[in-house]
Write a protein that holds these residues in place. Structure first.
Motif, PDB file in Angstrom:
ATOM      1  N   PHE A  10      43.756  45.313  44.258  1.00 59.23           N
ATOM      2  CA  PHE A  10      42.170  45.224  44.981  1.00 59.23           C
ATOM      3  C   PHE A  10      40.439  45.744  44.585  1.00 59.23           C
ATOM      4  O   PHE A  10      39.453  44.841  44.723  1.00 59.23           O
ATOM      5  CB  PHE A  10      42.332  45.046  46.451  1.00 59.23           C
ATOM      6  CG  PHE A  10      41.446  44.804  48.141  1.00 59.23           C
ATOM      7  CD1 PHE A  10      41.028  43.560  48.138  1.00 59.23           C
ATOM      8  CD2 PHE A  10      40.782  45.958  48.221  1.00 59.23           C
ATOM      9  CE1 PHE A  10      39.956  43.331  48.429  1.00 59.23           C
ATOM     10  CE2 PHE A  10      39.268  45.320  48.976  1.00 59.23           C
ATOM     11  CZ  PHE A  10      38.980  44.438  49.273  1.00 59.23           C
ATOM     12  N   ILE A  11      41.011  46.749  44.570  1.00 60.46           N
ATOM     13  CA  ILE A  11      39.692  47.986  44.460  1.00 60.46           C
ATOM     14  C   ILE A  11      39.556  47.606  43.057  1.00 60.46           C
ATOM     15  O   ILE A  11      38.374  47.586  42.819  1.00 60.46           O
ATOM     16  CB  ILE A  11      40.457  49.375  44.346  1.00 60.46           C
ATOM     17  CG1 ILE A  11      40.449  49.526  46.570  1.00 60.46           C
ATOM     18  CG2 ILE A  11      39.496  50.364  44.329  1.00 60.46           C
ATOM     19  CD1 ILE A  11      41.405  50.939  46.715  1.00 60.46           C
ATOM     20  N   THR A  12      40.437  47.594  42.138  1.00 59.75           N
ATOM     21  CA  THR A  12      39.690  47.074  41.167  1.00 59.75           C
ATOM     22  C   THR A  12      38.881  45.585  40.533  1.00 59.75           C
ATOM     23  O   THR A  12      37.973  45.324  40.062  1.00 59.75           O
ATOM     24  CB  THR A  12      41.098  47.091  39.333  1.00 59.75           C
ATOM     25  OG1 THR A  12      42.073  48.386  39.808  1.00 59.75           O
ATOM     26  CG2 THR A  12      40.831  46.585  38.716  1.00 59.75           C
ATOM     27  N   ARG A  39      37.287  44.183  42.920  1.00 57.82           N
ATOM     28  CA  ARG A  39      35.772  44.595  43.850  1.00 57.82           C
ATOM     29  C   ARG A  39      34.910  45.541  42.794  1.00 57.82           C
ATOM     30  O   ARG A  39      33.957  45.050  42.484  1.00 57.82           O
ATOM     31  CB  ARG A  39      35.974  45.463  45.048  1.00 57.82           C
ATOM     32  CG  ARG A  39      36.768  44.770  45.780  1.00 57.82           C
ATOM     33  CD  ARG A  39      35.649  43.854  46.749  1.00 57.82           C
ATOM     34  NE  ARG A  39      34.878  44.068  47.315  1.00 57.82           N
ATOM     35  CZ  ARG A  39      34.557  44.773  48.621  1.00 57.82           C
ATOM     36  NH1 ARG A  39      35.417  44.532  49.055  1.00 57.82           N
ATOM     37  NH2 ARG A  39      33.156  45.134  48.501  1.00 57.82           N
ATOM     38  N   GLN A  40      36.007  46.130  41.894  1.00 64.39           N
ATOM     39  CA  GLN A  40      34.746  47.050  40.911  1.00 64.39           C
ATOM     40  C   GLN A  40      34.230  46.408  39.637  1.00 64.39           C
ATOM     41  O   GLN A  40      32.539  46.915  39.930  1.00 64.39           O
ATOM     42  CB  GLN A  40      35.458  48.099  40.788  1.00 64.39           C
ATOM     43  CG  GLN A  40      35.722  49.128  41.734  1.00 64.39           C
ATOM     44  CD  GLN A  40      36.305  50.574  41.187  1.00 64.39           C
ATOM     45  OE1 GLN A  40      37.435  50.562  40.047  1.00 64.39           O
ATOM     46  NE2 GLN A  40      36.088  52.214  41.505  1.00 64.39           N
ATOM     47  N   SER A  41      34.533  45.294  39.083  1.00 62.62           N
ATOM     48  CA  SER A  41      34.358  44.353  38.253  1.00 62.62           C
ATOM     49  C   SER A  41      34.041  43.900  38.530  1.00 62.62           C
ATOM     50  O   SER A  41      32.495  42.954  38.253  1.00 62.62           O
ATOM     51  CB  SER A  41      35.921  44.175  37.865  1.00 62.62           C
ATOM     52  OG  SER A  41      36.756  42.763  38.671  1.00 62.62           O
ATOM     53  N   GLN A  42      33.646  43.033  40.120  1.00 56.47           N
ATOM     54  CA  GLN A  42      32.924  42.455  40.551  1.00 56.47           C
ATOM     55  C   GLN A  42      31.372  42.537  40.528  1.00 56.47           C
ATOM     56  O   GLN A  42      30.802  42.499  40.735  1.00 56.47           O
ATOM     57  CB  GLN A  42      33.661  41.720  41.746  1.00 56.47           C
ATOM     58  CG  GLN A  42      34.383  40.844  41.087  1.00 56.47           C
ATOM     59  CD  GLN A  42      35.122  40.230  43.328  1.00 56.47           C
ATOM     60  OE1 GLN A  42      34.595  40.182  44.192  1.00 56.47           O
ATOM     61  NE2 GLN A  42      36.038  39.368  43.425  1.00 56.47           N
ATOM     62  N   ASP A  43      31.558  43.882  40.766  1.00 49.99           N
ATOM     63  CA  ASP A  43      30.644  44.843  41.517  1.00 49.99           C
ATOM     64  C   ASP A  43      29.442  45.364  39.987  1.00 49.99           C
ATOM     65  O   ASP A  43      28.124  45.303  39.881  1.00 49.99           O
ATOM     66  CB  ASP A  43      30.699  45.654  42.193  1.00 49.99           C
ATOM     67  CG  ASP A  43      30.962  45.678  44.085  1.00 49.99           C
ATOM     68  OD1 ASP A  43      30.933  44.687  44.026  1.00 49.99           O
ATOM     69  OD2 ASP A  43      31.255  46.238  44.098  1.00 49.99           O
ATOM     70  N   LEU A  44      30.199  45.598  38.855  1.00 49.98           N
ATOM     71  CA  LEU A  44      29.255  45.758  38.008  1.00 49.98           C
ATOM     72  C   LEU A  44      28.428  45.206  37.737  1.00 49.98           C
ATOM     73  O   LEU A  44      27.223  45.623  37.060  1.00 49.98           O
ATOM     74  CB  LEU A  44      30.636  45.489  36.817  1.00 49.98           C
ATOM     75  CG  LEU A  44      31.462  46.430  36.863  1.00 49.98           C
ATOM     76  CD1 LEU A  44      32.798  46.379  35.727  1.00 49.98           C
ATOM     77  CD2 LEU A  44      30.927  48.294  36.253  1.00 49.98           C
ATOM     78  N   PRO A  45      28.026  43.355  37.330  1.00 51.39           N
ATOM     79  CA  PRO A  45      26.995  42.944  36.416  1.00 51.39           C
ATOM     80  C   PRO A  45      25.831  43.328  38.051  1.00 51.39           C
ATOM     81  O   PRO A  45      24.718  43.128  36.948  1.00 51.39           O
ATOM     82  CB  PRO A  45      27.678  41.345  36.948  1.00 51.39           C
ATOM     83  CG  PRO A  45      29.141  41.871  37.184  1.00 51.39           C
ATOM     84  CD  PRO A  45      29.404  42.947  37.659  1.00 51.39           C
ATOM     85  N   ALA A  46      26.598  43.442  39.171  1.00 49.80           N
ATOM     86  CA  ALA A  46      25.306  43.114  39.962  1.00 49.80           C
ATOM     87  C   ALA A  46      24.312  44.380  40.243  1.00 49.80           C
ATOM     88  O   ALA A  46      23.631  44.540  39.666  1.00 49.80           O
ATOM     89  CB  ALA A  46      25.688  43.222  41.727  1.00 49.80           C
ATOM     90  N   SER A  47      25.303  45.714  39.505  1.00 51.13           N
ATOM     91  CA  SER A  47      24.640  47.002  39.470  1.00 51.13           C
ATOM     92  C   SER A  47      23.804  47.145  38.038  1.00 51.13           C
ATOM     93  O   SER A  47      22.906  47.994  38.588  1.00 51.13           O
ATOM     94  CB  SER A  47      26.094  48.328  39.993  1.00 51.13           C
ATOM     95  OG  SER A  47      26.464  47.514  38.359  1.00 51.13           O
ATOM     96  N   SER A  48      24.175  46.253  37.024  1.00 48.71           N
ATOM     97  CA  SER A  48      23.584  46.756  35.965  1.00 48.71           C
ATOM     98  C   SER A  48      22.316  45.494  35.619  1.00 48.71           C
ATOM     99  O   SER A  48      21.090  46.009  35.056  1.00 48.71           O
ATOM    100  CB  SER A  48      24.773  46.481  34.809  1.00 48.71           C
ATOM    101  OG  SER A  48      24.959  44.513  35.099  1.00 48.71           O
TER     102      SER A  48
END
Length: 270
Positions: A257-259, A261-270
């Motif tokens: 679950f955490i992994t 969420r982190q992979s989904q947040d990467l494009p937005a943060s970049s």
């Protein structure tokens, strides 16, 4: 705890695990098997947080050094043993309180009462009488546990995707294997935690308390011979199988679950 008592009270002698459970509920009440639950809840949170985080870190570091980044059974075993050192520093006192409360005719009203009485009458060391034995038991237990789990994952889930069924089956088998192999040490740990003062007094032990793994091993043999080392093996396996199955399933779920969420947040943060 009851099944591992070396010379129990006549009213607390059981034929097997289920006979023991039925008798405890019938004679002592429905909630009696849950005694000591509060102590385990208080200890389990921080202990398991440090346990899994240190395991993951050690496994990755050692796998890079030993297996060039691939899965290494040796790395898994060493990482599991190292994580146990940290885990048991927190869980040993909780286990001591839990087992004292679970004994037949336990005089303690609750967790805090048990802590106060034991501390007042026996000192802080009483909570760590079984620490060396706990480590001696849990280091091989966790080494076998993690190695078996990782091996079963290679067979059932080679791609290492989130697969609840494979995590449950692997966890259950890993727990059962490790539990059966380390039962003799668990019997010694139970004797150190509970002390069974009446029986120890009858054998005229030196000093007021029994301490140390070797002393406990000798005392177990005096009280029951070789069969005594495997008292409660059935109960231990029955306990560990669902325990480790649930533990790994929950852990792998939150890891996934955490992994995600982190992979989904990467494009937005970049």
């Amino acid at each position: 705890t009851r099944m591992q008592s070396l010379q129990p009270d006549p009213k607390a002698q059981y034929k097997n695990v289920f006979d023991g459970l039925l008798k405890i509920v019938h004679t002592e009440g429905f909630w009696r098997p849950f005694r000591g639950l509060n102590a385990m809840v208080l200890g389990a949170g921080p202990a398991h947080a440090m346990y899994f985080s240190s395991y993951e870190k050690m496994k990755r570091t050692l796998s890079d050094a030993i297996g060039q980044g691939g899965n290494s059974h040796l790395a898994n075993g060493i990482a599991g043993g190292t994580a146990t050192l940290i885990h048991d520093a927190v869980m040993t006192p909780a286990e001591a309180v839990k087992q004292r409360m679970q004994m037949f005719n336990s005089p303690y009203k609750g967790v805090l009462h048990c802590i106060r009485v034991v501390y007042k009458t026996e000192g802080i060391r009483a909570f760590y009488w079984s620490y060396t034995t706990q480590l001696t038991m849990n280091v091989p237990f966790q080494a076998i546990h993690f190695m078996t789990y990782e091996f079963m994952q290679e067979q059932l889930n080679p791609c290492r995707h989130f697969n609840p069924l494979s995590h449950m089956l692997s966890g259950a088998l890993a727990g059962a294997t490790a539990a059966a192999a380390t039962t003799p040490l668990d019997v010694c740990k139970t004797l150190l935690n509970t002390q069974e003062n009446l029986k120890l007094g009858m054998l005229k032990t030196k000093g007021r308390h029994l301490s140390g793994m070797l002393n406990a091993c000798r005392m177990v043999y005096k009280l029951g011979g070789l069969p005594a080392y495997f008292k409660g093996v059935q109960a231990r396996v029955i306990y560990q199988m669902p325990s480790t199955a649930i533990c790994w399933s929950v852990y792998e779920f939150f890891k996934y679950f955490i992994t995600q969420r982190q992979s989904q947040d990467l494009p937005a943060s970049s």
